[in-house]
Design an enzyme around this catalytic site. Structure first.
Site, PDB file in Angstrom:
ATOM      1  N   GLU A   1       0.841  -1.125   0.039  1.00 13.71           N
ATOM      2  CA  GLU A   1      -0.035  -0.026   0.161  1.00 13.71           C
ATOM      3  C   GLU A   1       0.810   1.061   0.081  1.00 13.71           C
ATOM      4  O   GLU A   1       0.507   2.349   0.275  1.00 13.71           O
ATOM      5  CB  GLU A   1      -1.027  -0.015   1.201  1.00 13.71           C
TER       6      GLU A   1
ATOM      7  N   TYR B   1       3.394   2.024   1.988  1.00 17.23           N
ATOM      8  CA  TYR B   1       3.983   2.512   3.337  1.00 17.23           C
ATOM      9  C   TYR B   1       5.408   2.084   3.361  1.00 17.23           C
ATOM     10  O   TYR B   1       5.883   1.737   2.287  1.00 17.23           O
ATOM     11  CB  TYR B   1       3.205   1.818   4.651  1.00 17.23           C
TER      12      TYR B   1
ATOM     13  N   ARG C   1       2.487  -8.822   4.540  1.00 15.76           N
ATOM     14  CA  ARG C   1       1.703  -8.217   3.424  1.00 15.76           C
ATOM     15  C   ARG C   1       2.307  -7.787   2.392  1.00 15.76           C
ATOM     16  O   ARG C   1       2.999  -6.490   2.374  1.00 15.76           O
ATOM     17  CB  ARG C   1       0.764  -7.170   3.998  1.00 15.76           C
TER      18      ARG C   1
ATOM     19  N   HIS D   1      -1.195   3.957  -1.815  1.00 13.85           N
ATOM     20  CA  HIS D   1      -2.275   4.901  -1.514  1.00 13.85           C
ATOM     21  C   HIS D   1      -2.484   5.998  -2.830  1.00 13.85           C
ATOM     22  O   HIS D   1      -3.463   6.680  -2.952  1.00 13.85           O
ATOM     23  CB  HIS D   1      -2.223   5.252  -0.292  1.00 13.85           C
TER      24      HIS D   1
ATOM     25  N   ARG E   1     -12.297  -6.502  -2.524  1.00 14.58           N
ATOM     26  CA  ARG E   1     -13.730  -6.507  -3.201  1.00 14.58           C
ATOM     27  C   ARG E   1     -14.160  -7.960  -3.092  1.00 14.58           C
ATOM     28  O   ARG E   1     -14.719  -8.613  -4.126  1.00 14.58           O
ATOM     29  CB  ARG E   1     -13.949  -5.994  -4.362  1.00 14.58           C
TER      30      ARG E   1
ATOM     31  N   CYS F   1     -21.625  -5.640   2.881  1.00 16.35           N
ATOM     32  CA  CYS F   1     -20.614  -4.302   2.513  1.00 16.35           C
ATOM     33  C   CYS F   1     -20.956  -3.760   1.116  1.00 16.35           C
ATOM     34  O   CYS F   1     -20.479  -4.704   0.195  1.00 16.35           O
ATOM     35  CB  CYS F   1     -19.242  -4.387   2.927  1.00 16.35           C
TER      36      CYS F   1
ATOM     37  N   CYS G   1     -19.207   1.467  -0.137  1.00 18.10           N
ATOM     38  CA  CYS G   1     -19.273   2.838  -0.462  1.00 18.10           C
ATOM     39  C   CYS G   1     -17.915   3.603   0.173  1.00 18.10           C
ATOM     40  O   CYS G   1     -17.674   4.804  -0.166  1.00 18.10           O
ATOM     41  CB  CYS G   1     -20.242   3.217   0.010  1.00 18.10           C
TER      42      CYS G   1
ATOM     43  N   GLN H   1     -18.040   5.138   2.803  1.00 17.85           N
ATOM     44  CA  GLN H   1     -18.492   6.449   3.324  1.00 17.85           C
ATOM     45  C   GLN H   1     -18.330   6.550   5.038  1.00 17.85           C
ATOM     46  O   GLN H   1     -18.112   7.653   5.693  1.00 17.85           O
ATOM     47  CB  GLN H   1     -19.938   6.613   3.161  1.00 17.85           C
TER      48      GLN H   1
ATOM     49  N   CYS I   1     -19.862   1.923  10.038  1.00 19.95           N
ATOM     50  CA  CYS I   1     -20.380   1.208   8.732  1.00 19.95           C
ATOM     51  C   CYS I   1     -21.525   1.887   8.277  1.00 19.95           C
ATOM     52  O   CYS I   1     -22.631   1.990   9.222  1.00 19.95           O
ATOM     53  CB  CYS I   1     -20.527  -0.269   8.988  1.00 19.95           C
TER      54      CYS I   1
ATOM     55  N   ALA J   1     -33.547   4.600   5.692  1.00 19.73           N
ATOM     56  CA  ALA J   1     -33.874   5.199   7.044  1.00 19.73           C
ATOM     57  C   ALA J   1     -35.040   4.274   7.554  1.00 19.73           C
ATOM     58  O   ALA J   1     -35.234   3.782   8.812  1.00 19.73           O
ATOM     59  CB  ALA J   1     -34.516   6.576   7.072  1.00 19.73           C
TER      60      ALA J   1
ATOM     61  N   ALA K   1     -27.486   8.353   2.678  1.00 18.34           N
ATOM     62  CA  ALA K   1     -27.943   7.113   3.543  1.00 18.34           C
ATOM     63  C   ALA K   1     -27.045   6.852   4.568  1.00 18.34           C
ATOM     64  O   ALA K   1     -27.789   6.375   5.651  1.00 18.34           O
ATOM     65  CB  ALA K   1     -27.806   6.055   2.573  1.00 18.34           C
TER      66      ALA K   1
END
Ligand code: NAP
Ligand code: SF4
Length: 695
Positions: free
Chosen positions: A188, A190, A238, A276, A312, A358, A361, A363, A377, A408, A681
Site C-alpha cells: 500500500e 508504506y 503483506r 495509496h 472486493r 458491505c 461505499c 462512506q 459502517c 432510514a 444514506a
C-alpha cells in the site's frame, strides 16, 4: 390495504436457501487451514482496518468488544488496524503505536476478549514512512509523496538498523500482549514498500540502487522477527503484488521478494494491491468483486506457504469460488466485517441471505478515517460503537408504525423488530429500498441491490408486517393504536424553477434512470452532486457494466494483467461514451469537489475519461427547442442538447409529518423527511438506528 410478507431474496449471483447447512455449500471456505503449530477453523481472515479506536488506550475497551463480536461470529483469524513500531512511523501525530513495555497492558484487554470468544488475532505493524501526516516522517529517500504535505527525512544507515529493531521489538511486545501473531505491512505504499521501489528509494548504499539491496529491509525485518518470536507465532507478510504506480517493482522482483520472505520465516503471505497514491481504484464499489485474485494466483504458483487474497470480496459464494479456483488459500475481508460481525456464522449456518452486505461505499469507514473520525459502517452503525449503541431486547414490547421503506425506514423497522417490538411498515411504492433502487441501476453501483436483499429477508425473518403499495394516511395511523409512529417518507426532487423546464426534452433523475425512456445522444445534466454524477455515469456507459466484467474493467483502468511492466500499469483503454454529456453546476470551481473523500476522485476520473464536460459557474437562462441556454463566465451560449436532466438536489417530504402534527399525533421524523440538505444514506441509517435503540 395489501398486507404481505416479503419473499426470501437470494443474494445476487448466489441463491442460497434459508435452511441449507452451508458448511457444505461453501466447502472451501470452511476447510480448516493447518499452519503447523495451529489450525485455523476456516479460510476467512478479517483484514486490517484502521478504526480510530487504536489511537488511544482509553478506547481499547471498545476495541476489545468490537473484535470479540467478530470472534464470536466465527472468523478464522483477525488482524488489528496498524500500529507503528516507533514515533517516526506514526500515521499522524500521536496515532497508534506499540513500542514500549508500558503499552502492552491495554492490549491484553483485546487479546483476552478475543480468546475468551474463541478467536485468534494478529497485530499489524505499520510504519507509514513518507505517508506519515506529520513533520517527523522518514523514508528511504527525502522524496515527498503526492498525497502528504510533509517531505520525509532520509533514514541514515543507523536509522534503518534502528527501524528494523523497532519492528522486531513491536512484534515481541505483541507476543507478550497475547496476540497470536503479527502482520508486517509491506504494501500500500508504506515504508517497506517505499524501500522496494525506485520512485521512493534512490539510495546508493546497501539499502538501495539494486533490487537485491532494496529487498534487504523487509527481509531483515521478517528474518529477525522470526528469530525473536520463535516458531509458534504467526507472521503474515503483506506483500505488494501490484504497486499500480510507475517506477515501481517488476513482477520478477516481487516473486524474488516473496520467496525470500518465505525463506525468512513468514507463515502466510497476504496480498497488497496498489499504493495509496495510485490512480487506479482498488476497493471502491465500481471495482468488480474479486478483481485482483488473479495476481495472487500467479504468485501461488511460485510459493509453498499459504497465500491470502483480498480486495472486493464481500459474499461467501465469491470467496468460495476464489478458493475453489485455487487463486489463494485464504480470503481476506475487512469492511464486510464492519457491516456484519456474524458474516462467517451466517454463511456456515445457512443464513447467507441474512448477511448485512458491505456495499464498498467507504462512506463511514475509510472516509471517516481520513477525516479523523471513528470508523463505522453505513449499513451497520453499531460497528465500532458496540458498547454505546444498544441492540438489547426491550423490556416492554410496543406496537410501532414506520412509514417509508427507504434506507432510514428499513433500518429503523428492522432494528425495532430485532429489539422485540411489533413493527408495521408502510411503503407507498411497490418495492422496498427507496433511493437505493436508483443507485443499483447505475453501472458500477450494482452492489446497492444487496441491502434490499438483506432488509427484505430480515423483515420476513423478524415477522415485520409490511404493506407495500399503500400511502399510510393519518386515519390509518391514528386508528392503528400504535404506541409510536416513525415517519421516514424521504425526499422529493427540488424544483430549480428554470424557464421552459416543462419542455418534453426535460427529465428528472428518476425518469432518466428508472423509467426506461429513450435518452438522446447529447445531454445536459443540471446539478453536479452525487446524483448528477450517478446520472452522468449511467449515460456514458454501454451495457454490460464494466463492474461485471473484470477483463474490461482492468483494460479501462490500465492494469497490466500480463505483469510485463513495472508497477502493473498499462495504457488505459476507455470505451467511448455513447453520448456527449455536459455536467453543470452554478457554483464556481470543480464539479464533484464535495463528493466523498476516498471515492470522489474515482467518479471524476471515470467521467473525465468518458469526455464528460464538467462545468462550474453556470447560470441557466431557459430551455426551448434549441436546447439549454446558459451563461458561463458572462458568455451566453446555447447547448444544443436532445435532453436536459434535472439533478438539482432534494427537499424533505414532510407532508405526512405535518398532517400528523396538525392532529396532535407525535411522530418521530427521520432520514430525508427530517433533513434533506446533503442527506445521504449514512446519516439516514444512523439516525434510524439511534432512534430504534431508544424507543
Ligand atoms: P446534492 O449533492 O445536494 O447536489 C445538488 C446539486 O444541484 C448541486 O450540484 C447544486 O449545485 C445543484 N443545485 C442545487 N439547487 C439548485 C437549483 N435551485 N437549481 C439548479 N441547481 C441546483 O444532491 P444530490 O445530487 O441530489 O444528492 C443527494 C445526496 O445523495 C447527497 O448527499 C449525495 O452525496 C448523496 N449521493 C451520493 C452519491 C455518490 O457519492 N456517488 C451518489 C448519489 C447520491 P449548484 O447549487 O452549484 O448549482
Ligand atoms: Fe462497507 Fe460502506 Fe460499511 Fe464501509 S461504510 S464497511 S464500505 S458498507
Amino acid at each position: 390495504m395489501r398486507s404481505i410478507h416479503l419473499p426470501a431474496h437470494g443474494s445476487s449471483g448466489m441463491l442460497t436457501g434459508m435452511t441449507t447447512p452451508e458448511a457444505t455449500t461453501y466447502p472451501h471456505l470452511f476447510a480448516p487451514l493447518d499452519l503447523g503449530f495451529c489450525t485455523l477453523p476456516n479460510r476467512v481472515l478479517m483484514g486490517s482496518m484502521h478504526t480510530g479506536l487504536e489511537d488511544h488506550a482509553r478506547d481499547f475497551g471498545k476495541l476489545a468488544e468490537y473484535f470479540a463480536a467478530r470472534a464470536r461470529g466465527g472468523v478464522g483469524l483477525m488482524v488489528t488496524g496498524g500500529f507503528s513500531p516507533n514515533i517516526a512511523g506514526w500515521l499522524k501525530p500521536f496515532s497508534s503505536r506499540l513500542a514500549s513495555r508500558w503499552q502492552v497492558g491495554p492490549h491484553r484487554r483485546i487479546t483476552e476478549s478475543v480468546h475468551a470468544a474463541g478467536g485468534r488475532i494478529c497485530l499489524q505493524i505499520l510504519h507509514a514512512g513518507r505517508y506519515g501526516f506529520h513533520p517527523l516522517s522518514v523514508a528511504p529517500s527525502a522524496i515527498k509523496s503526492p498525497i502528504t504535505p510533509f517531505t520525509p527525512r532520509a533514514l541514515s544507515d543507523g536509522g534503518i538498523e534502528c527501524t528494523i529493531r523497532a519492528f522486531v521489538r513491536c512484534a515481541k511486545l505483541a507476543q507478550d500482549a497475547g496476540y497470536n501473531g503479527v502482520e508486517i505491512m509491506g504494501s500500500e505504499g508504506y515504508l517497506i514498500n517505499q524501500f522496494l521501489a525506485e520512485r521512493s528509494n534512490q539510495r546508493s548504499d546497501r539499502w538501495g540502487s539494486s533490487t537485491e539491496n532494496r529487498m534487504r529491509f523487509p527481509i531483515e525485518i521478517v528474518r529477525r522477527t522470526r528469530e525473536t518470536v520463535g516458531r509458534d507465532f504467526i507472521i503474515i507478510y503483506r506483500l505488494s503484488m501490484l504497486d499500480l504506480v510507475d517506477r515501481a517493482q517488476a513482477w520478477d522482483e516481487i516473486v524474488a521478494l516473496a520467496k525470500q520472505v518465505e525463506a525468512a520465516g513468514a507463515t502466510l503471505i497476504n496480498t497488497g494491491i496498489g499504493w495509496h497514491e495510485a490512480r487506479v481504484p482498488t476497493i471502491v464499489t465500481s471495482v468488480p468483486r474479486g478483481a485482483f485474485t488473479w495476481v495472487t494466483r500467479r504468485m501461488k504458483e511460485r510459493l509453498r506457504i499459504p497465500l491470502i487474497t483480498t480486495n472486493r470480496i464481500n459474499m461467501p459464494a465469491v470467496a468460495d469460488d476464489i478458493l475453489a479456483r485455487g487463486d489463494a488459500d485464504m480470503v481476506s475481508m475487512a469492511r464486510p466485517f464492519l457491516a456484519d460481525p456474524d458474516w462467517v456464522a451466517k454463511a456456515r449456518s445457512g443464513r447467507t441471505s441474512l448477511i448485512n452486505p458491505c456495499i464498498a461505499c467507504n462512506q463511514a469507514c475509510l472516509d471517516h478515517v481520513f477525516e479523523n473520525k471513528r470508523a463505522s459502517c453505513l449499513m451497520n452503525p453499531r460497528a465500532c460503537f458496540e458498547t454505546e449503541l444498544t441492540d438489547a431486547p426491550v423490556a416492554q414490547k410496543k406496537r410501532i408504525a414506520v412509514v417509508g421503506a427507504g434506507p432510514a425506514g428499513l433500518a429503523c423497522a428492522t432494528t425495532l423488530a430485532q429489539r422485540g417490538h411489533a413493527v408495521t411498515l408502510y411503503e407507498q411504492s411497490n418495492e422496498i429500498g427507496g433511493q437505493f433502487n436508483l443507485a443499483k441501476r447505475i453501472p458500477g453501483k450494482e452492489e446497492y441491490a444487496e441491502p434490499m436483499r438483506y432488509w427484505g429477508n430480515l423483515l420476513t425473518e423478524l415477522g415485520v408486517e409490511v404493506h407495500l403499495g399503500r400511502r399510510a394516511d393519518t386515519a390509518t395511523l391514528r386508528d392503528g393504536n400504535f404506541d409510536a409512529v416513525v415517519v421516514a417518507t424521504g425526499v422529493t426532487p427540488r424544483d430549480p424553477k428554470i424557464p421552459g423546464q416543462d419542455h418534453p426534452m426535460v427529465l428528472d433523475y428518476h425518469d432518466a434512470i428508472a423509467s426506461g425512456k429513450t435518452i438522446g445522444k447529447r445531454v445536459a445534466i443540471i446539478g453536479a452532486g452525487g446524483i448528477g454524477f450517478d446520472v452522468a455515469e449511467f449515460l456514458t456507459q454501454d451495457a454490460p457494466s464494466p463492474t461485471t466484467d473484470i477483463a474490461r474493467w482492468t483494460r479501462e483502468w490500465g492494469v497490466d494483467t500480463k505483469l510485463a511492466r513495472r508497477g502493473g500499469l498499462a495504457k488505459p483503454e476507455t470505451e467511448p461514451s455513447p453520448r456527449e454529456v455536459w455536467l453543470l453546476q452554478r457554483s464556481t470551481g470543480r464539479p464533484g469537489k464535495r463528493l466523498n473523500k476516498t471515492t470522489g476522485w474515482v467518479h471524476r476520473a471515470a467521467l473525465k475519461a468518458k469526455g464528460v464536460k464538467m462545468l462550474g459557474g453556470v447560470a441557466y437562462t431557459r430551455i426551448d427547442d434549441a436546447g439549454l441556454h446558459v451563461t458561463i463566465d458572462g458568455n451566453p451560449q446555447t447547448l444544443a442538447v436532445d435532453n436536459v436532466i434535472i439533478c438539482a438536489g432534494q427537499e424533505s417530504n414532510r407532508a405526512l409529518a405535518d398532517e400528523l402534527s396538525a392532529l396532535g399525533i407525535t411522530a418521530h421524523v427521520i432520514g430525508g423527511a427530517d433533513v434533506a440538505a446533503e442527506l445521504d444514506a449514512k446519516r439516514a441509517i444512523r439516525q434510524a438506528t439511534e432512534l430504534a435503540a431508544i424507543l
